[in-house]
Motif scaffolding. Structure first.
Motif, mmCIF file in Angstrom:
data_model
loop_
_atom_site.group_PDB
_atom_site.id
_atom_site.type_symbol
_atom_site.label_atom_id
_atom_site.label_comp_id
_atom_site.label_asym_id
_atom_site.label_seq_id
_atom_site.Cartn_x
_atom_site.Cartn_y
_atom_site.Cartn_z
ATOM 1 N N LEU A 188 39.295 36.338 25.786
ATOM 2 C CA LEU A 188 40.142 37.084 26.733
ATOM 3 C C LEU A 188 40.119 36.494 28.150
ATOM 4 O O LEU A 188 41.143 36.510 28.852
ATOM 5 N N GLN A 189 38.957 35.975 28.582
ATOM 6 C CA GLN A 189 38.822 35.567 29.986
ATOM 7 C C GLN A 189 39.900 34.574 30.448
ATOM 8 O O GLN A 189 40.493 34.770 31.523
ATOM 9 N N PRO A 190 40.194 33.533 29.654
ATOM 10 C CA PRO A 190 41.246 32.597 30.107
ATOM 11 C C PRO A 190 42.594 33.302 30.311
ATOM 12 O O PRO A 190 43.331 32.975 31.240
ATOM 13 N N LEU A 191 42.866 34.318 29.471
ATOM 14 C CA LEU A 191 44.135 35.048 29.582
ATOM 15 C C LEU A 191 44.097 36.012 30.763
ATOM 16 O O LEU A 191 45.125 36.327 31.368
ATOM 17 N N ILE A 192 42.908 36.474 31.091
ATOM 18 C CA ILE A 192 42.743 37.312 32.282
ATOM 19 C C ILE A 192 42.910 36.428 33.522
ATOM 20 O O ILE A 192 43.639 36.762 34.454
ATOM 21 N N ASP A 193 42.311 35.241 33.462
ATOM 22 C CA ASP A 193 42.384 34.315 34.610
ATOM 23 C C ASP A 193 43.821 33.873 34.888
ATOM 24 O O ASP A 193 44.214 33.737 36.044
ATOM 25 N N ASN A 194 44.625 33.707 33.835
ATOM 26 C CA ASN A 194 46.005 33.257 34.115
ATOM 27 C C ASN A 194 46.976 34.443 34.282
ATOM 28 O O ASN A 194 48.179 34.253 34.377
ATOM 29 N N GLY A 195 46.396 35.660 34.284
ATOM 30 C CA GLY A 195 47.211 36.828 34.627
ATOM 31 C C GLY A 195 47.966 37.446 33.467
ATOM 32 O O GLY A 195 48.649 38.470 33.629
ATOM 33 N N ASP A 196 47.862 36.856 32.280
ATOM 34 C CA ASP A 196 48.577 37.435 31.132
ATOM 35 C C ASP A 196 48.037 38.814 30.778
ATOM 36 O O ASP A 196 48.765 39.718 30.381
ATOM 37 N N ILE A 197 46.693 38.934 30.882
ATOM 38 C CA ILE A 197 46.047 40.185 30.477
ATOM 39 C C ILE A 197 45.326 40.799 31.664
ATOM 40 O O ILE A 197 44.739 40.088 32.470
ATOM 41 N N ARG A 198 45.387 42.131 31.754
ATOM 42 C CA ARG A 198 44.531 42.858 32.711
ATOM 43 C C ARG A 198 43.564 43.708 31.899
ATOM 44 O O ARG A 198 43.984 44.498 31.051
ATOM 45 N N LEU A 199 42.257 43.494 32.127
ATOM 46 C CA LEU A 199 41.258 44.320 31.424
ATOM 47 C C LEU A 199 41.043 45.564 32.286
ATOM 48 O O LEU A 199 40.305 45.549 33.266
ATOM 49 N N VAL A 200 41.714 46.670 31.902
ATOM 50 C CA VAL A 200 41.723 47.853 32.772
ATOM 51 C C VAL A 200 40.607 48.834 32.430
ATOM 52 O O VAL A 200 40.374 49.800 33.167
#
Ligand code: GAL
Length: 349
Positions: free
Chosen positions: A188-200
């Motif tokens: 998940l972290q790479p997708l969080i870093d590129n803004g695709d995912i927000r871990l809310v």
């Protein structure tokens, strides 16, 4: 060991079983005849954290069966998630003369005291499924638990690669829960870093309790106006709680949810479509590897392992088995083919 002491221990065992686990008389009965049967057989103590999840019953039955096949005897006690009870049960088994302790620790750190106690009595300790941290553990047999987390997150991202995600973890006292989360974050972290995912939402679940997971998910939905697009849940128990919460806002089956353990209810949800996947871990293999290891350790024989895992104190010689991702597309080729679950019970025929 004289008879009075044996009877004394059995009464204490009975009290601990009654106080320590929700297990039934069967356990007690099993304890009695194992002790009496053949004192010359290697004697293995199996300490379970809990019988809360379906899988631990399988671990108990399969491990006892494998040790029996190898000519040994086993005594199994479950601590109902209580550290002091687990320590007392270790004391009891050492008192009764076990040759080896095989331990599923409730708390990775607190259980280090069991290793010290056992070593004082010349008894070796095998960490089963969960690693005991910061102690001179002799051997560790489990699954690649970081891989478990990676498989869970990867399957969720395959279904939903952008949006607001929630992570519903296991019990933080369990080293596996930390490894599962680590694996999920590797994906998940790479997708969080590129803004695709927000871990809310990101929360461990005390005691792996499904009811607490459900409450946490209700909280996550409330805090985000029900705008949750996917949930990485650490096992089928917590996934069941999550899906209960999702069903209260009409999201059950609408957003992807992961799981683990291939519990019957979990696999039924996977084929029905309210849960996206689960992780199948062959308890057959785990129990067989652990039994072979325990009997060899008891006999002072050499143990072949396939690597070592550092537990903060030592590099523990280890065997890590491969977990398998299960979706509705491979249920038959995995859990049913292995006889782990039956076709008619999964598909409710
Ligand atoms: C973990 C185990 C999982 C899950 C959980 C709850 O340590 O690896 O399979 O069942 O405990 O007991």
């Amino acid at each position: 060991m004289n008879n009075y002491k044996t009877i004394g221990c059995m009464i204490l065992a009975f009290l601990l079983v009654v106080t320590g686990c929700s297990n039934n008389a069967e356990n007690t009965a099993q304890v009695d005849d194992k002790l009496i049967s053949d004192p010359n057989k290697v004697f293995i103590g199996f300490l379970l954290d809990t019988l809360q999840e379906e899988r631990w019953y399988k671990d108990k039955e399969l491990f006892e069966g494998e040790v029996d096949k190898l000519g040994g005897r086993v005594k199994t006690l479950a601590a109902n998630g209580l550290d002091d009870v687990q320590f007392k049960q270790a004391e009891l088994l050492i008192e009764e003369g076990v040759d080896v302790l095989v331990v599923v620790p409730h708390d990775a750190e607190v259980s280090a005291a069991i290793v010290d106690l056992a070593h004082e009595a010349g008894v070796k300790v095998i960490s089963y499924d969960r690693l005991i941290k910061n102690a001179q553990v002799d051997y560790y047999v489990s699954f690649d638990n970081v891989k478990v987390g990676e498989l869970q997150a990867a399957e969720i991202v395959k279904n939903k690669s952008v949006g607001q995600f929630a992570y519903i973890g296991g019990a933080e006292s369990d080293n596996n829960a930390v490894l599962f989360r680590q694996g999920a974050m590797n994906v998940l972290q790479p997708l969080i870093d590129n803004g695709d995912i927000r871990l809310v939402f990101d929360q461990y679940t005390d005691g792996w309790d499904p009811a607490i997971a459900e409450q946490n998910m209700v909280q996550a939905l409330k805090a985000n106006g029900n705008q949750i697009d996917a949930v990485v849940a650490a096992n089928d128990g917590t996934a069941g709680g999550v899906i209960n919460a999702l069903s209260t806002v009409g999201l059950a089956g609408k957003i992807p949810v992961s799981g683990q353990d291939a519990e019957l209810a979990g696999v039924q949800r996977v084929v029905e479509g309210t849960q996206t996947m689960t992780i199948y871990k062959s308890i057959n293999q785990l129990a067989a590897q652990a039994a072979e290891m325990a009997v060899k350790v008891a006999k002072g024989e050499d143990i072949a392992t396939d690597g070592a895992v550092n537990n903060g104190e030592v590099d523990v010689p280890s065997i890590l088995l491969a977990p398998i991702a299960v979706t509705k597309d491979n249920v038959r080729e995995t859990v049913i083919k292995d006889g782990y679950l039956k076709e008619e019970e999964v598909y409710k025929k």
